[in-house]
Design a protein around this motif. Structure first.
Motif, PDB file in Angstrom:
ATOM      1  N   ILE A  81       1.924   7.797  13.354  1.00 34.94           N
ATOM      2  CA  ILE A  81       1.733   9.242  13.599  1.00 34.94           C
ATOM      3  C   ILE A  81       2.274  10.041  12.405  1.00 34.94           C
ATOM      4  CG2 ILE A  81       2.512  11.193  15.035  1.00 34.94           C
ATOM      5  CD1 ILE A  81       2.452   9.216  17.433  1.00 34.94           C
ATOM      6  N   HIS A  82       3.437   9.618  11.908  1.00 35.92           N
ATOM      7  CA  HIS A  82       4.027  10.296  10.743  1.00 35.92           C
ATOM      8  C   HIS A  82       3.124  10.146   9.511  1.00 35.92           C
ATOM      9  CE1 HIS A  82       7.671  10.651  13.123  1.00 35.92           C
ATOM     10  NE2 HIS A  82       8.137  11.468  12.206  1.00 35.92           N
ATOM     11  N   LEU A  83       2.550   8.959   9.348  1.00 34.94           N
ATOM     12  CA  LEU A  83       1.690   8.735   8.186  1.00 34.94           C
ATOM     13  C   LEU A  83       0.427   9.596   8.268  1.00 34.94           C
ATOM     14  CD1 LEU A  83       1.512   6.855   5.612  1.00 34.94           C
ATOM     15  CD2 LEU A  83      -0.246   5.697   6.884  1.00 34.94           C
ATOM     16  N   MET A  84      -0.152   9.677   9.474  1.00 36.32           N
ATOM     17  CA  MET A  84      -1.355  10.499   9.634  1.00 36.32           C
ATOM     18  C   MET A  84      -1.029  11.974   9.374  1.00 36.32           C
ATOM     19  SD  MET A  84      -3.664   8.441   9.854  1.00 36.32           S
ATOM     20  CE  MET A  84      -5.018   9.597   9.890  1.00 36.32           C
ATOM     21  N   THR A  85       0.180  12.391   9.768  1.00 39.07           N
ATOM     22  CA  THR A  85       0.611  13.761   9.459  1.00 39.07           C
ATOM     23  C   THR A  85       0.654  13.955   7.939  1.00 39.07           C
ATOM     24  OG1 THR A  85       1.955  13.708  11.457  1.00 39.07           O
ATOM     25  CG2 THR A  85       2.427  15.480   9.899  1.00 39.07           C
ATOM     26  N   GLY A  86       1.182  12.948   7.244  1.00 32.77           N
ATOM     27  CA  GLY A  86       1.241  12.992   5.778  1.00 32.77           C
ATOM     28  C   GLY A  86      -0.143  13.094   5.166  1.00 32.77           C
TER      29      GLY A  86
ATOM     30  N   ILE B 112       0.844  -1.211   0.000  1.00 33.63           N
ATOM     31  CA  ILE B 112       0.000   0.000   0.000  1.00 33.63           C
ATOM     32  C   ILE B 112       0.874   1.255   0.000  1.00 33.63           C
ATOM     33  CG2 ILE B 112      -1.540   1.399   1.472  1.00 33.63           C
ATOM     34  CD1 ILE B 112      -2.975  -1.182   2.267  1.00 33.63           C
ATOM     35  N   LEU B 113       1.885   1.266   0.860  1.00 32.18           N
ATOM     36  CA  LEU B 113       2.726   2.465   0.972  1.00 32.18           C
ATOM     37  C   LEU B 113       3.522   2.733  -0.301  1.00 32.18           C
ATOM     38  CD1 LEU B 113       4.336   2.934   4.493  1.00 32.18           C
ATOM     39  CD2 LEU B 113       2.591   4.261   3.350  1.00 32.18           C
ATOM     40  N   VAL B 114       4.099   1.661  -0.865  1.00 34.07           N
ATOM     41  CA  VAL B 114       4.881   1.827  -2.103  1.00 34.07           C
ATOM     42  C   VAL B 114       3.967   2.369  -3.213  1.00 34.07           C
ATOM     43  CG1 VAL B 114       6.076   0.537  -3.908  1.00 34.07           C
ATOM     44  CG2 VAL B 114       6.667   0.143  -1.528  1.00 34.07           C
ATOM     45  N   THR B 115       2.742   1.832  -3.284  1.00 29.94           N
ATOM     46  CA  THR B 115       1.791   2.291  -4.295  1.00 29.94           C
ATOM     47  C   THR B 115       1.386   3.741  -4.050  1.00 29.94           C
ATOM     48  OG1 THR B 115       0.981   0.026  -4.416  1.00 29.94           O
ATOM     49  CG2 THR B 115      -0.388   1.697  -5.449  1.00 29.94           C
ATOM     50  N   SER B 116       1.252   4.102  -2.766  1.00 32.42           N
ATOM     51  CA  SER B 116       0.875   5.491  -2.459  1.00 32.42           C
ATOM     52  C   SER B 116       1.980   6.467  -2.854  1.00 32.42           C
ATOM     53  CB  SER B 116       0.520   5.648  -0.981  1.00 32.42           C
ATOM     54  OG  SER B 116       1.679   5.617  -0.182  1.00 32.42           O
ATOM     55  N   SER B 117       3.240   6.023  -2.770  1.00 30.16           N
ATOM     56  CA  SER B 117       4.342   6.888  -3.225  1.00 30.16           C
ATOM     57  C   SER B 117       4.222   7.130  -4.727  1.00 30.16           C
ATOM     58  CB  SER B 117       5.696   6.229  -2.926  1.00 30.16           C
ATOM     59  OG  SER B 117       6.175   6.659  -1.684  1.00 30.16           O
ATOM     60  N   LEU B 118       3.792   6.077  -5.454  1.00 35.18           N
ATOM     61  CA  LEU B 118       3.607   6.228  -6.908  1.00 35.18           C
ATOM     62  C   LEU B 118       2.465   7.196  -7.212  1.00 35.18           C
ATOM     63  CD1 LEU B 118       4.288   5.235  -9.843  1.00 35.18           C
ATOM     64  CD2 LEU B 118       2.467   3.565  -9.543  1.00 35.18           C
ATOM     65  N   THR B 119       1.324   7.028  -6.530  1.00 37.32           N
ATOM     66  CA  THR B 119       0.183   7.914  -6.811  1.00 37.32           C
ATOM     67  C   THR B 119       0.528   9.368  -6.447  1.00 37.32           C
ATOM     68  OG1 THR B 119      -0.790   7.398  -4.657  1.00 37.32           O
ATOM     69  CG2 THR B 119      -1.591   6.127  -6.527  1.00 37.32           C
TER      70      THR B 119
ATOM     71  N   LEU C  20      -5.151   5.562   0.105  1.00 35.80           N
ATOM     72  CA  LEU C  20      -4.168   4.516   0.434  1.00 35.80           C
ATOM     73  C   LEU C  20      -3.612   4.739   1.843  1.00 35.80           C
ATOM     74  CD1 LEU C  20      -2.385   4.277  -3.041  1.00 35.80           C
ATOM     75  CD2 LEU C  20      -3.653   2.434  -1.918  1.00 35.80           C
ATOM     76  N   GLY C  21      -3.443   6.003   2.233  1.00 38.18           N
ATOM     77  CA  GLY C  21      -2.994   6.310   3.599  1.00 38.18           C
ATOM     78  C   GLY C  21      -4.004   5.800   4.617  1.00 38.18           C
ATOM     79  N   PHE C  22      -5.291   6.022   4.346  1.00 42.31           N
ATOM     80  CA  PHE C  22      -6.328   5.528   5.246  1.00 42.31           C
ATOM     81  C   PHE C  22      -6.393   4.002   5.233  1.00 42.31           C
ATOM     82  CE2 PHE C  22      -8.233   9.886   4.957  1.00 42.31           C
ATOM     83  CZ  PHE C  22      -8.172  10.158   6.310  1.00 42.31           C
ATOM     84  N   ALA C  23      -6.173   3.405   4.054  1.00 38.36           N
ATOM     85  CA  ALA C  23      -6.175   1.936   3.955  1.00 38.36           C
ATOM     86  C   ALA C  23      -5.053   1.357   4.822  1.00 38.36           C
ATOM     87  CB  ALA C  23      -5.992   1.504   2.501  1.00 38.36           C
ATOM     88  N   PHE C  24      -3.887   2.015   4.800  1.00 42.52           N
ATOM     89  CA  PHE C  24      -2.767   1.571   5.641  1.00 42.52           C
ATOM     90  C   PHE C  24      -3.189   1.575   7.112  1.00 42.52           C
ATOM     91  CE2 PHE C  24       0.842   2.240   8.380  1.00 42.52           C
ATOM     92  CZ  PHE C  24       1.859   1.462   7.848  1.00 42.52           C
ATOM     93  N   MET C  25      -3.834   2.680   7.536  1.00 36.65           N
ATOM     94  CA  MET C  25      -4.230   2.796   8.941  1.00 36.65           C
ATOM     95  C   MET C  25      -5.287   1.754   9.311  1.00 36.65           C
ATOM     96  SD  MET C  25      -2.219   4.966  10.063  1.00 36.65           S
ATOM     97  CE  MET C  25      -2.866   4.972  11.724  1.00 36.65           C
ATOM     98  N   LEU C  26      -6.137   1.438   8.356  1.00 38.40           N
ATOM     99  CA  LEU C  26      -7.189   0.437   8.585  1.00 38.40           C
ATOM    100  C   LEU C  26      -6.551  -0.941   8.834  1.00 38.40           C
ATOM    101  CD1 LEU C  26     -10.317   0.804   8.423  1.00 38.40           C
ATOM    102  CD2 LEU C  26     -10.202  -0.363   6.215  1.00 38.40           C
ATOM    103  N   VAL C  27      -5.608  -1.305   7.963  1.00 39.50           N
ATOM    104  CA  VAL C  27      -4.917  -2.599   8.117  1.00 39.50           C
ATOM    105  C   VAL C  27      -4.131  -2.597   9.432  1.00 39.50           C
ATOM    106  CG1 VAL C  27      -3.167  -4.142   7.122  1.00 39.50           C
ATOM    107  CG2 VAL C  27      -4.783  -2.976   5.623  1.00 39.50           C
TER     108      VAL C  27
END
Lengths: 115, 216
Positions: free
Chosen positions: B159-164, B74-81, B107-114
């Motif tokens: 926390i860093h991801l939610m900031t992003g 998910i994260l790698v794909t979010s970097s692409l998007t 994708l950021g929210f999907a990461f947090m969900l997982v």
């Protein structure tokens, strides 16, 4: 008015290839976890992570290209990190009994590390 | 009335290119701090992993591998998007830019969900130090140390991801809506993209450290 697009931002192709490479390397890293490589496993996995990170830094974080001063900033971060690691390991590697010669469980270890 | 470029230019800069380069160097200076912050954390982890290899391998076997793997993808794909969104901004394709940025947020929210589901599974598995930790058969006290690292490292990363996610939403709901991201000046989006990919980089190191230990 014609917009002059930064050539690094004109084509999606290099980024899609980098994304596919990152996922492929992730698959390889996952595979090595089940091969029974012992102490080599974390070394290989960390090596793969380093390649992945370099790809992200250079392409996705646009380290490639101006301003070239970015390289100095990026390298200085790693320099300070190595400095930190070096100083810490100089201390610990000179302490008696670290790392333990025979892998032990903490329940068998009488003294805490470095004492 | 001043034109759009002049409106975006802060007084201390000669032109937008000067302003943009300064902003880019600024985010890299910030990332030096972040590198040392996460670097020290990961170093401490490997120090204790070398000291107690048996307990760490035993404890790490209980991590939920599929959650960590899905989140890495998910994260790698979010970097692409994210980067495709910045490309669209550079090309002046506003609709495409908004779509890619919305996908990045999703994708950021999907990461947090997982991650949230993984934390739930961890709680069920009784691996939360100081709350309900139960050592497995043959595991010494250092096994709990692994889980302390797990919760601290993944928590700080979250926390860093939610900031992003917050920063991307700020771009979408404020800067882009006000017409402040243009093909002439899209550095704010570029800066958020650099930060976003750095969060991805941290996970690329955390993943083998946490999830691939003691599997064979």
């Amino acid at each position: 008015m014609t917009i002059e697009v930064d050539p690094r931002r004109a084509r999606p192709f290099p980024f899609v290839v980098a994304w596919a490479l990152l996922l492929l390397l992730f698959g390889v890293s996952l595979w090595t976890a089940f091969l029974g490589l012992g102490l080599w496993a974390p070394v290989i996995q960390f090596g793969i992570a380093a390649i992945q990170v370099a790809t992200v830094f250079i392409l996705f974080m646009r380290l490639k290209g101006p301003p070239s001063l970015k390289w100095l900033f990026a390298v200085s971060g790693f320099f300070w990190l190595l400095f930190l690691y070096g100083l810490t390991m100089t201390d610990y590697s000179n302490r008696k009994g670290w790392p333990p010669a025979v892998p032990v469980s903490s329940s068998q270890q009488v003294h805490p590390p470095g004492s | 009335m001043p034109d759009r470029g002049a409106r975006l230019l802060e007084v201390q800069y000669a032109n937008l290119a000067h302003q943009g380069e300064t902003a880019e160097l600024g985010i890299w200076a910030f990332l030096i701090n972040e590198t040392i912050f996460f670097g020290a954390l990961i170093f401490t982890y490997y120090f204790y992993r070398l000291t107690y290899p048996h307990d760490f391998a035993l404890a790490a076997r209980d991590t939920v591998l599929w959650c960590g793997s899905v989140n890495l993808a998910i994260l790698v794909t979010s970097s692409l998007t994210m980067v495709l969104g910045i490309n669209a901004a550079a090309q002046g394709e506003r609709t495409k830019m908004i779509r890619w940025l919305v996908a990045t947020c999703a994708l950021g929210f999907a990461f947090m969900l997982v991650k949230g589901y993984e934390y739930y599974l961890d709680f069920q598995d009784q691996v939360v130090p100081a709350v309900n930790y139960v050592a497995k058969s043959g595991e010494g006290p250092a096994g709990e140390l692994f889980w302390v690292f797990y919760w601290v490292a993944t928590g700080l990363h979250a926390i860093h991801l939610m900031t992003g996610v917050g920063l991307v939403l700020y771009m979408l709901l404020w800067r882009i809506r006000r017409g402040e991201i243009t093909p002439v000046y899209y550095t704010p989006l570029e800066v958020v993209g650099v930060y976003w990919s750095f969060v991805d980089v941290v996970w690329l190191f955390l993943f083998p450290s946490i999830y691939l230990v003691g599997r064979s």
